[in-house]
Design a protein around this motif. Structure first.
Motif, mmCIF file in Angstrom:
data_model
loop_
_atom_site.group_PDB
_atom_site.id
_atom_site.type_symbol
_atom_site.label_atom_id
_atom_site.label_comp_id
_atom_site.label_asym_id
_atom_site.label_seq_id
_atom_site.Cartn_x
_atom_site.Cartn_y
_atom_site.Cartn_z
ATOM 1 N N THR A 1 -21.303 40.684 75.273
ATOM 2 C CA THR A 1 -20.389 41.122 74.212
ATOM 3 C C THR A 1 -21.171 41.605 72.996
ATOM 4 N N VAL A 2 -20.722 42.710 72.439
ATOM 5 C CA VAL A 2 -21.282 43.232 71.187
ATOM 6 C C VAL A 2 -20.175 43.228 70.146
ATOM 7 N N VAL A 3 -20.443 42.641 68.978
ATOM 8 C CA VAL A 3 -19.446 42.550 67.911
ATOM 9 C C VAL A 3 -19.931 43.354 66.704
ATOM 10 N N PHE A 4 -19.105 44.290 66.261
ATOM 11 C CA PHE A 4 -19.375 45.033 65.026
ATOM 12 C C PHE A 4 -18.629 44.329 63.895
ATOM 13 N N THR A 5 -19.347 43.672 63.018
ATOM 14 C CA THR A 5 -18.688 42.996 61.895
ATOM 15 C C THR A 5 -18.249 43.992 60.827
ATOM 16 N N ASN A 6 -18.791 45.198 60.888
ATOM 17 C CA ASN A 6 -18.403 46.254 59.951
ATOM 18 C C ASN A 6 -18.670 47.593 60.623
ATOM 19 N N ASP B 1 -22.828 41.377 84.745
ATOM 20 C CA ASP B 1 -21.461 41.635 84.282
ATOM 21 C C ASP B 1 -20.917 42.910 84.907
ATOM 22 N N GLN B 2 -19.645 42.849 85.308
ATOM 23 C CA GLN B 2 -18.995 44.051 85.826
ATOM 24 C C GLN B 2 -18.655 45.015 84.687
ATOM 25 N N ARG B 3 -18.408 44.478 83.516
ATOM 26 C CA ARG B 3 -18.112 45.309 82.353
ATOM 27 C C ARG B 3 -18.619 44.604 81.096
ATOM 28 N N GLY B 4 -18.869 45.402 80.065
ATOM 29 C CA GLY B 4 -19.272 44.847 78.782
ATOM 30 C C GLY B 4 -18.102 44.858 77.814
ATOM 31 N N ARG C 1 -25.293 48.215 74.414
ATOM 32 C CA ARG C 1 -25.953 46.952 74.766
ATOM 33 C C ARG C 1 -25.010 46.004 75.514
ATOM 34 N N ALA C 2 -23.712 46.238 75.394
ATOM 35 C CA ALA C 2 -22.738 45.325 75.998
ATOM 36 C C ALA C 2 -22.741 45.465 77.521
ATOM 37 N N GLY C 3 -22.849 44.354 78.200
ATOM 38 C CA GLY C 3 -22.828 44.351 79.661
ATOM 39 C C GLY C 3 -24.218 44.248 80.249
ATOM 40 N N ARG C 4 -24.478 43.133 80.936
ATOM 41 C CA ARG C 4 -25.798 42.907 81.524
ATOM 42 C C ARG C 4 -25.826 43.440 82.950
ATOM 43 N N ARG C 5 -26.767 44.304 83.205
ATOM 44 C CA ARG C 5 -26.847 44.940 84.515
ATOM 45 C C ARG C 5 -27.094 43.890 85.601
#
Length: 555
Positions: free
Chosen positions: A5-10, A40-43, A33-37
Motif C-alpha cells: 500500500t502507498v498512502v499520499f498524505t498530501n 500481491d495480485q494488486r497494489g 511502488r504499490a504492489g509487491r511482485r
C-alpha cells in the motif's frame, strides 16, 4: 522499495517556488511502488485530499502521461580533459553520440514539416496593394515607438510628480474586449480621477522597469470578475460601460495624459455612493468637452519638460501625422482588416524564421560553440597545449569531479593548501560543498575569512577568463556560489570538537552538516589522487590526514 500500500498524505508539494499539485509523472513514480511482485495480485494506493480539487486536475494527475525524458547532458572541464588524456578520446564524437544530440536530430523531421506547413499557410495569404500596406504598417510601428519615447520623457518622475495631485483627471489605457491587435494610431483610452500616488520599492514581474518607482491610485470604472472563491480579477473599462467605481493602482505607463481639470474629491471614498457620485461628475465633464476633448496639460509650457529628445520626437510624430494623412490607403474602408491580415502574415514569417533557427541548431553539433569556448579556457589557463595535449594542471583537474575542478586546481598550484593547517584547509574546502543559504550565518574567524577572500579572488579571475573565452556565465553569481556559512563548524569538526559544541556554532541542520562532510570527504579523496598523479607526496599525505580528521564517527 515496493510495498503493498502507498498512502499520499498530501497531493500538493512545494517545488522551491510555490505549492502545486503533483504532476502525473510524480504520481506514477510514487504510486507505482504499490504492489509487491510475486506476492500481491494488486497494489493499493490511497490519496488523502483535504482541499477542493477540480476534476480536470485529478484526471491529469491520475490518468496523465509520464513526464518527458529530456537529456540533462552538459559539458564539464573534467570530462574534456579526460577525453584529451585518452589516446582515442574525441569530445566531438562523444557529443555526436550523446542522447542530447539524438533528441535534437529526432526533432528535425518534425521541424521540416512545420516549416512547410507554415510556408504554405503564409504563401496562401494574398493581399491587394501589399507594398502600400507594408509601408503604412512600418509607419505605424515608427509612430508607436515615438509615442512611447515621448510618454517616457513626459512621465519621468521629475516632470510628472508635481501634477499627480488628488482630483486631477487622467486618461488611461484600458483593454478592449477585442483581443486582436489594434492598428489605429491612437489606442483606446478612458478617464479617471487621481486619488493618490505612492512610491514602491519592489518591481513586480508584470510591471515595466520605468514603473519601478511610482504607482498612481485612480478612481475609474472597472469590471470585476470572480475567478475563484478567493480570487477576483479587476479590469478597467470605458467610463460609459457597465462596471463598478473602484480605486485601482496603475503604473505610470498606463497613464496616457494629464488634464488641466481638477475636481474636488471627498476625503472618504470607501462608500460606494461617494465613488459613484465622483464618476457622475467625471461623466458630466467628459460630455461637456466631448467635441474638442478634455483640455490637457502641455508638456513644455505647463510641465516644463526641457528635453531635446522630446522636441525631436514630437517633430517626427508631426511629420508622420502628415504622412498618414496623405497616404493612399488611409481612407480605405478595409484598412483595419487588411492590416490584421498583413500582421498575421508577418507573424507566420517570424515563426518560420524561428523554426529554421531551431533546425540549424539541430543539424549542428550540440554544444559545438561551448566546446570551442571551453577549449580556449583550458589553453588560456595552461591545462592543455595548442595541440590538446594535457599538461600538469590538466592532470590534476582530471581527478576532480565533485567540485569546481578549475578553482581547486588553481588553489593547489598557487600553494594555498601547503601554507595552511589541515583544519583550515578542510574549512576552506567546505565552501565548495555548501550550497544552502543561511539567514544568520556566523562570520568566520579572521584567518578563515582571509582564506575565503583568496578563494573568491581566484574564482573571479577564472570566471573572467571564461567570460573572455565566450563561455556564458554570470561572474557575480559564480563567485557567490562559494559560501563560507559552515567554515567555522567544519573547522571545529576537524579540530575534534564535540558535536553539540559544533551545532552551537551554526544554525544549520545536523543532517545537512553531515551530508556536507560526506561530500567533503569525497573531494579530499579526489584531491589525494590528484596530488599523487603529479608526485606531490607532501600534499597527498596532507589530504589523507584531512580525511582521517573529518571522518570520525561518520561511516
Amino acid at each position: 522499495m515496493p510495498a503493498k500500500t502507498v498512502v499520499f498524505t498530501n497531493v500538493r508539494k512545494f517545488d522551491g517556488d510555490k505549492f502545486r499539485w503533483l504532476s502525473s509523472g510524480e504520481y506514477i513514480q510514487m504510486s507505482g511502488r504499490a504492489g509487491r511482485r510475486g506476492i500481491d495480485q494488486r497494489g493499493i494506493c490511497i490519496l488523502m485530499v483535504d482541499e477542493k480539487m477540480e476534476p480536470s486536475t485529478a484526471k491529469m494527475m491520475l490518468k496523465g502521461s509520464a513526464d518527458f525524458l529530456n537529456s540533462a547532458f552538459h559539458l564539464s572541464y573534467n570530462m574534456l580533459l579526460n577525453q584529451f588524456r585518452c589516446e582515442d578520446g574525441d569530445p566531438e564524437k562523444l557529443l555526436r553520440h550523446s542522447f542530447y544530440q539524438f533528441q535534437a536530430d529526432r526533432a528535425l523531421p518534425d521541424l521540416e514539416k512545420q516549416v512547410k506547413e507554415l510556408t504554405r499557410e503564409r504563401d496562401s495569404i494574398v493581399i491587394e496593394e501589399e507594398d502600400s500596406l507594408k509601408d503604412y504598417f512600418n509607419l505605424l510601428q515608427q509612430y508607436r515607438s515615438l509615442k512611447k519615447d515621448v510618454h517616457d520623457i513626459v512621465f519621468a518622475p521629475k516632470y510628472c510628480l508635481p501634477y499627480l495631485q488628488p482630483g486631477r483627471l487622467v486618461s488611461l489605457l484600458y483593454a478592449s474586449n477585442d483581443k486582436r491587435p489594434s492598428f489605429f494610431t491612437h489606442e483606446p483610452v478612458t478617464w479617471g480621477i487621481i486619488v493618490n500616488f505612492q512610491k514602491i520599492n519592489n518591481l513586480n514581474e508584470d510591471k515595466r522597469p520605468e514603473d519601478s518607482q511610482y504607482t498612481v491610485d485612480v478612481l475609474t470604472r472597472c469590471m470585476v470578475a470572480k475567478e475563484s472563491e478567493t480570487k477576483k480579477s479587476i479590469k478597467i473599462v470605458h467610463l460609459k460601460e457597465q462596471g463598478e467605481p473602484l480605486v485601482v493602482s496603475v503604473p505610470l505607463s498606463q497613464i496616457v495624459s494629464l488634464s488641466v481639470v481638477r475636481l474636488y474629491i471627498p476625503k472618504d471614498l470607501v462608500p460606494l455612493e461617494a465613488r459613484e457620485n465622483m464618476l457622475k461628475v467625471l461623466s458630466e465633464v467628459y460630455s461637456r468637452f466631448l467635441k474638442d476633448g478634455i483640455p490637457l496639460l502641455d508638456p513644455e509650457e505647463d510641465m516644463k519638460v526641457q528635453s531635446n529628445s522630446y522636441r525631436k520626437a514630437v517633430r517626427r510624430i508631426e511629420a508622420l501625422d502628415r504622412l498618414f494623412e496623405k497616404h493612399e490607403i488611409r481612407n480605405s474602408p478595409l484598412i483595419q482588416q487588411n492590416l490584421q491580415v498583413f500582421h498575421d502574415k508577418l507573424e507566420l514569417s517570424a515563426k518560420i524564421k524561428l523554426v529554421k533557427k531551431s533546425m540549424r541548431s539541430s543539424t549542428a553539433l550540440a554544444f559545438k560553440d561551448e566546446l570551442k569556448a571551453r577549449k580556449r579556457v583550458l589553453r588560456r589557463l595552461g591545462y592543455i597545449t595548442s595541440e590538446d595535449v594535457v599538461m600538469v594542471k590538466g592532470q590534476v583537474a582530471c581527478e576532480i569531479s565533485s567540485a569546481d575542478e578549475l578553482i581547486l586546481t588553481e588553489l593547489m598550484f598557487s600553494g594555498s593548501f601547503k601554507d595552511i593547517s589541515i583544519e583550515e584547509m578542510v574549512a576552506l574546502l567546505s565552501c565548495f560543498v555548501w550550497q544552502e543559504k543561511l539567514q544568520d550565518a556566523p562570520k568566520p574567524r579572521e584567518e578563515l575569512e582571509l582564506l575565503f577572500s583568496q578563494l573568491q579572488e581566484t574564482a573571479r579571475r577564472v570566471a573572467n577568463v571564461q567570460l573572455d573565452c565566450k563561455v556564458q556565465m554570470d561572474i557575480d553569481s559564480f563567485v557567490n556560489s562559494f559560501r563560507s556559512d559552515v567554515m567555522e563548524a567544519v573547522y571545529a569538526w576537524a579540530k575534534g570538537s564535540k558535536f553539540f559544541e559544533i551545532m552551537e556554532l551554526s544554525s544549520v541542520f545536523e543532517g545537512s552538516l553531515i551530508r556536507a562532510i560526506r561530500r567533503l570527504e569525497e573531494i579530499l579523496q579526489q584531491l589525494t589522487f590528484a596530488a599523487k598523479a603529479i608526485g606531490e607526496t607532501e600534499l597527498e599525505e596532507k589530504f589523507q590526514e584531512a580525511v582521517k580528521k573529518i571522518k570520525r564517527d561518520i561511516e
